[in-house]
Design a protein around this motif. Structure first.
Motif, PDB file in Angstrom:
ATOM      1  N   SER A   4      31.870 -66.721 -13.813  1.00  0.00           N
ATOM      2  CA  SER A   4      32.463 -67.878 -13.142  1.00  0.00           C
ATOM      3  C   SER A   4      33.943 -67.621 -12.871  1.00  0.00           C
ATOM      4  O   SER A   4      34.738 -67.488 -13.805  1.00  0.00           O
ATOM      5  CB  SER A   4      32.302 -69.138 -14.000  1.00  0.00           C
ATOM      6  OG  SER A   4      33.081 -70.199 -13.479  1.00  0.00           O
ATOM      7  N   LYS A   5      34.289 -67.565 -11.621  1.00  0.00           N
ATOM      8  CA  LYS A   5      35.688 -67.331 -11.243  1.00  0.00           C
ATOM      9  C   LYS A   5      36.567 -68.502 -11.665  1.00  0.00           C
ATOM     10  O   LYS A   5      37.668 -68.305 -12.193  1.00  0.00           O
ATOM     11  CB  LYS A   5      35.785 -67.121  -9.732  1.00  0.00           C
ATOM     12  CG  LYS A   5      37.186 -66.835  -9.225  1.00  0.00           C
ATOM     13  CD  LYS A   5      37.161 -66.595  -7.720  1.00  0.00           C
ATOM     14  CE  LYS A   5      38.546 -66.321  -7.176  1.00  0.00           C
ATOM     15  NZ  LYS A   5      38.520 -66.084  -5.706  1.00  0.00           N
ATOM     16  N   ASP A   6      36.082 -69.724 -11.434  1.00  0.00           N
ATOM     17  CA  ASP A   6      36.868 -70.906 -11.789  1.00  0.00           C
ATOM     18  C   ASP A   6      37.145 -70.954 -13.289  1.00  0.00           C
ATOM     19  O   ASP A   6      38.262 -71.257 -13.722  1.00  0.00           O
ATOM     20  CB  ASP A   6      36.154 -72.175 -11.352  1.00  0.00           C
ATOM     21  CG  ASP A   6      36.134 -72.352  -9.841  1.00  0.00           C
ATOM     22  OD1 ASP A   6      36.963 -71.700  -9.175  1.00  0.00           O
ATOM     23  OD2 ASP A   6      35.304 -73.126  -9.339  1.00  0.00           O
ATOM     24  N   ALA A   7      36.121 -70.648 -14.093  1.00  0.00           N
ATOM     25  CA  ALA A   7      36.297 -70.666 -15.552  1.00  0.00           C
ATOM     26  C   ALA A   7      37.306 -69.608 -15.982  1.00  0.00           C
ATOM     27  O   ALA A   7      38.159 -69.853 -16.838  1.00  0.00           O
ATOM     28  CB  ALA A   7      34.959 -70.440 -16.248  1.00  0.00           C
ATOM     29  N   LEU A  22      39.783 -68.245 -14.173  1.00  0.00           N
ATOM     30  CA  LEU A  22      41.134 -68.607 -13.750  1.00  0.00           C
ATOM     31  C   LEU A  22      41.697 -69.747 -14.599  1.00  0.00           C
ATOM     32  O   LEU A  22      42.892 -69.760 -14.910  1.00  0.00           O
ATOM     33  CB  LEU A  22      41.133 -69.003 -12.271  1.00  0.00           C
ATOM     34  CG  LEU A  22      40.905 -67.869 -11.274  1.00  0.00           C
ATOM     35  CD1 LEU A  22      40.786 -68.426  -9.855  1.00  0.00           C
ATOM     36  CD2 LEU A  22      42.029 -66.849 -11.344  1.00  0.00           C
ATOM     37  N   LYS A  23      40.835 -70.686 -14.982  1.00  0.00           N
ATOM     38  CA  LYS A  23      41.281 -71.805 -15.810  1.00  0.00           C
ATOM     39  C   LYS A  23      41.747 -71.320 -17.169  1.00  0.00           C
ATOM     40  O   LYS A  23      42.821 -71.702 -17.653  1.00  0.00           O
ATOM     41  CB  LYS A  23      40.148 -72.811 -15.970  1.00  0.00           C
ATOM     42  CG  LYS A  23      40.522 -74.027 -16.806  1.00  0.00           C
ATOM     43  CD  LYS A  23      39.359 -74.999 -16.908  1.00  0.00           C
ATOM     44  CE  LYS A  23      39.725 -76.208 -17.761  1.00  0.00           C
ATOM     45  NZ  LYS A  23      38.592 -77.166 -17.859  1.00  0.00           N
ATOM     46  N   ALA A  38      41.843 -61.972  -7.952  1.00  0.00           N
ATOM     47  CA  ALA A  38      41.223 -63.293  -7.822  1.00  0.00           C
ATOM     48  C   ALA A  38      42.181 -64.324  -7.248  1.00  0.00           C
ATOM     49  O   ALA A  38      41.755 -65.293  -6.627  1.00  0.00           O
ATOM     50  CB  ALA A  38      40.699 -63.752  -9.177  1.00  0.00           C
ATOM     51  N   ASP A  39      43.485 -64.117  -7.457  1.00  0.00           N
ATOM     52  CA  ASP A  39      44.481 -65.056  -6.925  1.00  0.00           C
ATOM     53  C   ASP A  39      44.932 -64.699  -5.517  1.00  0.00           C
ATOM     54  O   ASP A  39      45.821 -65.342  -4.969  1.00  0.00           O
ATOM     55  CB  ASP A  39      45.688 -65.137  -7.859  1.00  0.00           C
ATOM     56  CG  ASP A  39      46.421 -63.803  -7.987  1.00  0.00           C
ATOM     57  OD1 ASP A  39      46.018 -62.817  -7.330  1.00  0.00           O
ATOM     58  OD2 ASP A  39      47.397 -63.748  -8.764  1.00  0.00           O
ATOM     59  N   ASP A  82      33.631 -61.832 -16.259  1.00  0.00           N
ATOM     60  CA  ASP A  82      33.070 -63.179 -16.216  1.00  0.00           C
ATOM     61  C   ASP A  82      32.130 -63.349 -15.030  1.00  0.00           C
ATOM     62  O   ASP A  82      32.168 -62.573 -14.063  1.00  0.00           O
ATOM     63  CB  ASP A  82      34.200 -64.203 -16.108  1.00  0.00           C
ATOM     64  CG  ASP A  82      34.854 -64.479 -17.444  1.00  0.00           C
ATOM     65  OD1 ASP A  82      34.235 -65.174 -18.255  1.00  0.00           O
ATOM     66  OD2 ASP A  82      35.975 -63.986 -17.675  1.00  0.00           O
TER      67      ASP A  82
END
Length: 252
Positions: free
Chosen positions: A184-187, A189-190, A128-129, A182
């Protein structure tokens, strides 16, 4: 403030009247009190300071405050029921064969992933990064494959143990690869950043249809697999005794 919930009713009445001797009750304040359904006893006090110590006024005010508290408690109870119902609906929508659930009818009873024990694990993806992950390039290291999700309560409870193991053994040849279920990718990673999960994460947004977890027949999370220095799957239940299992494989 005229109505200060939680204080002694007689004190509030006396204090309010004392202030109103200097500055009489304004039409706006009276209108506000009326809109709040202030009891007649309280209104009488504010118009006639001589009644400040009236037991009847204090009793009227106390009764009104108790009614407001009862209504507030009822409203909170109703709100909690609605919150619980919504949580149940969310869990039903996202729930797969999660931790503790029985094996679905028709499924084999063997532990999911047991067919991979003792074999090389084909695992290669772009994290993801943006980093490239290839398990074949990690030969000589002990690698934890961590199947998890931010919405999974047991997974989040395990995070501190996983982070502690990484900090303890990383310099000795220990790596972690996360497989996030998950949506949501943003959630994801956060949470990973907040919790100190600095290792790469696979993410495709498909939740229980995650391509890697499905391909490895993982049917519950958290699930933790350990791959030994030779690139072979050595443990598919590493969560039970993670620290000891890592130490044992590093010593081989």
């Amino acid at each position: 403030m005229l109505l200060r919930n939680g204080e002694d009713p007689q004190f509030i009445i006396n204090d309010t009247v004392r202030r109103k001797l200097v500055q009489p009750l304004s039409p706006e304040e009276e209108k506000t009190l009326v809109s709040l359904h202030a009891p007649p006893g309280l209104m009488n006090v504010l118009h006639d300071p001589a009644n400040a110590a009236s037991p009847q006024a204090a009793a009227a005010y106390a009764a009104k405050m108790e009614q407001q508290k009862s209504l507030a408690r009822l409203a909170e109870t109703e709100a909690q029921v609605l919150r619980d119902a919504e949580l149940a609906r969310q869990l039903k929508r996202t729930k797969g064969p999660a931790e503790g659930n029985p094996t679905p009818p028709g499924e084999p009873t063997a532990k999911a992933g047991s067919e991979f024990l003792g074999k090389p694990l084909p695992l290669k993806f772009d994290a993801a990064d943006g980093s490239a992950v290839d398990l074949a390039r990690l030969r000589g290291k002990v690698v934890l494959i961590d199947f998890w999700a931010t919405w999974c309560g047991p997974c989040m409870k395990e995070v501190p143990n996983v982070v502690a193991a990484y900090q303890k053994y990383h310099d000795k040849g220990f790596e972690i690869v996360g497989i996030s279920l998950d949506k949501s990718k943003d959630a994801m990673l956060k949470v990973a950043a907040q919790k100190g999960m600095t290792w790469p994460q696979y993410f495709d947004g498909k939740a229980w249809n995650n391509e890697i977890s499905s391909g490895f027949h993982v049917r519950q999370i958290p699930t933790m697999w350990l791959v030994n220095k030779n690139g072979l799957v050595a443990d598919i239940e590493a969560r039970a005794n993670l620290d000891a299992e890592i130490a044992k494989l590093l010593a081989e």
